[in-house]
Scaffold this active site. Structure first.
Site, PDB file in Angstrom:
ATOM      1  CB  THR A 135      -0.977   0.014   1.203  1.00  9.06           C
ATOM      2  OG1 THR A 135      -0.243  -0.122   2.412  1.00  9.06           O
ATOM      3  CG2 THR A 135      -1.988  -1.114   1.074  1.00  9.06           C
ATOM      4  CD  GLU A 144       2.724   5.527   6.361  1.00 10.07           C
ATOM      5  OE1 GLU A 144       1.844   4.948   5.707  1.00 10.07           O
ATOM      6  OE2 GLU A 144       2.503   6.142   7.401  1.00 10.07           O
ATOM      7  CB  THR A 188       3.151  -7.160  11.078  1.00 14.23           C
ATOM      8  OG1 THR A 188       3.258  -5.805  10.659  1.00 14.23           O
ATOM      9  CG2 THR A 188       3.308  -8.052   9.865  1.00 14.23           C
ATOM     10  CG  ASN A 209       0.459   8.797   7.845  1.00 16.31           C
ATOM     11  OD1 ASN A 209      -0.248   7.884   7.444  1.00 16.31           O
ATOM     12  ND2 ASN A 209       1.713   8.624   8.225  1.00 16.31           N
ATOM     13  CB  SER A 238      -5.735  13.285  -1.392  1.00 13.15           C
ATOM     14  OG  SER A 238      -4.415  13.331  -0.902  1.00 13.15           O
ATOM     15  CE  LYS A 243       0.403  -3.460   3.177  1.00  7.88           C
ATOM     16  NZ  LYS A 243      -0.463  -2.531   3.979  1.00  7.88           N
TER      17      LYS A 243
END
Lengths: 408, 408
Positions: A156, A279, A193, A403, A408, A182
């Site tokens: 993702t 991230e 996880t 985040n 969007s 992932k």
């Protein structure tokens, strides 16, 4: 900007006899994206799973637990990205079951022999029609050499696929282990996880595999954190096909420990890959707590440090503002902590001694370590002999950007 | 970029009879900065405090607890910014005591009648010589009308001073309450906040004031969080001079509740000012949890939502990605939570009903509320009658910037 995340060459990824994989584009949320993956297991494969403890666990997690609980042989898995099918109530459960029904019909097995998985946005209805429509193409693609595609197919916000593959010797025979994972945000697994799948051609009794899966998760996926947010969809699955001829039937056999330790090693690497691709991460930090009285207090301290936004931003800035680590140790929840027993090291640099600044500590030494991409934070509590290790990353502008923009 | 933080006009700040304040520049860390504040209390003033539960609590916190525990009348406070005197071991304790000794000598009182406070960087030695050298100037400046200067004098990463002042009627007599607070990061007070000082000319028995201070902290400073990091230096002090002629001597008197409630109202406003000026904040969020079975579970849910980096970044982006709130409720730690009893509202918009998306919910409605600067997140757990409220803010790029640069 993943941290030292190595992607192995595709031709070094070993297929696992008894496991076939097919990946396709179903348009779950966006077009032109591999978002639907099917695993097919040979007859005789043992499958065990460990799942999130989040009470808002996703519909597919509930269905997985139901199907695994029945004790019927699991023969396939179906994984979609783009939608988590979480916070979706009864209709979400129906959608997960409908996905299983459709795949079962196409593969000629029963619906409760399928495990479904979803990952993506929470609180939106699963577009089950698009998933069902994509299943024939995924089945058509089934083959033993598609682990790399699957690692891509379950991504993702991951920037890179996560895959580990190796051969080990168990009881003198060669066994293959290949796994994928992932996840990059909403990572603080509690029992497992986001998504981790590990296959082996070793065989092991179903009842033993369930315990092994828990043991493996506890040293791997249950020891990483990005942001402290435990996902609704965390799932970790081990599938053991037995096709290598190795068969573990008792926890007393030496092969049991050999297989468990091999699975632990691969799972730990897969878990660390998630942190490396977290991230916005620019640093990979190992938080090692030594001298704890209990496992619980070791983990409390390790997670307090790993979750502190102030600690994480200091690492991002390569700023040895290390009092923030002491503050986190202090509020971790050990009510009778005697701070005069606390020591702190950054790699080999002894920063705090007996609860205060080490008189020999030079800021230049702390600065040198803070600039590295991989940093060991070692904390001595001086209370006992328990050691625990947690893996995490820093906290950057990029995390906020990702985040704040994710949907969007 | 504080959120609706109103600074009252300086001439509306009411002096508190019996309290004098002096502020000066001592050059603790940086030049040309008001960083040293002295409070002097009239004879007969009752003083009570509530302090951080961080085990790495700062040396001045230990000295405050020691002096308050002796039961001698507190006659003065000394507060420095620029250095927290935390993580400094025995030499830090000696430095805090030396500061008290110096001020006691200048004011003609005993050293244990002084309360010291420090706020700033952790793990660095307190420059006690500079503080002692600054004391005569602070004492020379002592006067009843310097509350505004004190609000400035205790600021660190605060962008604005925080001050609340009002008159209330207690037992038919007029009483004044004036207070100041500071703090913008490392904010998740546990028994008190970074620094909060509240003065009143009402009088109250010392033993009663200690309980009142706890009760007041529990609904005000103990209900705010910025980043979940409990500071080493949190301190909240109430000083009651009795100069108004109002004297509370028993918890059974109606004036007891009147005074306690007036103190709660001012302290809650002071606490909220900290959130409004939180590092990088662009939104002020009230997290209200209703229908909890116990206070503990209400607070667990409220803080899980308030601390989630994913929830906080979604608010920063004004993105109604509200599944993240459900995920936080789910991992908050209520093991037997039945999610089908959970409801979620953003202001008046009913987002989730019985654990799933409300069929009538329109994303445009969620979007409208998310764009506001002040947002009420209301969560119904459907388990009982307990309600708890926590105040927090969003998580922005600016937070990362501030905390990646704080020491430089």
């Amino acid at each position: 900007m993943a941290v030292n995340l190595n992607i192995p060459a595709q031709d070094t990824i070993l297929p696992v006899d008894g496991i076939e994989i097919g990946v396709t584009e179903a348009g779950v949320r966006k077009a032109n994206r591999r978002d639907l993956t099917v695993f097919r297991f040979a007859e005789g494969t043992s499958v065990a799973g460990v799942f999130t403890r989040n009470r808002f666990c996703a519909a597919p997690v509930l269905v997985c637990q139901d199907h695994l609980g029945k004790g019927t042989a699991i023969r396939a898995m179906v994984i979609n990205t783009g939608n988590a099918n979480a916070g979706t109530g009864e209709s979400g459960l129906a959608a997960a079951r409908a996905t299983c029904d459709a795949l079962a019909g196409l593969l000629g097995v029963a619906s409760d022999q399928i495990l479904p998985f979803s990952t993506g946005v929470i609180l939106e209805p699963l577009p089950v029609d698009r998933i069902v429509a994509g299943l024939p193409a995924a089945i058509k693609a089934l083959g033993p050499n598609n682990w790399f595609d699957a690692a891509h197919g379950i991504m993702t916000t991951d920037t890179l696929p996560k895959i580990v593959s190796r051969k080990v010797s168990i009881g003198g025979k060669t066994v293959t282990l290949t796994g994928i994972s992932k996840g990059a945000g909403m990572i603080r697994p509690n029992m497992a996880t986001m998504l981790g799948f590990l296959g082996t051609d070793a065989g092991i009794d179903q009842s033993l595999l369930t315990q092994v899966a828990r043991d493996v998760a506890d040293v791997s996926f249950n020891r990483i954190t990005v942001d402290g947010d435990t996902s609704t969809n965390d799932s970790f699955i081990i599938a053991a096909t037995g096709k290598s001829g190795v068969m573990v039937t008792s926890a007393e056999e030496p092969q049991y420990a050999e297989l468990r330790d091999a699975l632990k090693a691969v799972a730990t690497e897969l878990a660390q890959l998630i942190v490396r691709d977290a991230e916005g991460a620019t640093k990979f930090m190992t938080i090692k707590v030594e001298g704890a009285g209990t496992q619980d207090e070791a983990l409390k301290v390790a997670y307090a440090v790993a979750h502190s936004p102030l600690v994480k931003t200091a690492f991002y800035a390569s700023d040895p503002n290390l009092g923030r680590i002491l503050a986190a140790i202090g509020y971790a929840g050990i009510d009778d902590l005697d701070v005069s027993g606390v020591n702190l090291w950054l790699d080999d640099v002894h920063v705090a001694v007996n609860g205060g600044r080490n008189p020999d500590y030079q800021e230049a030494d702390g600065q040198r370590v803070m600039k590295q991409a991989e940093i060991l934070v070692r904390i001595g509590l001086g209370r006992g002999n328990v050691t625990e290790t947690v893996y995490t990353c820093d906290f950057s502008h990029e995390y906020v950007t990702i985040n704040a923009d994710y949907r969007s």
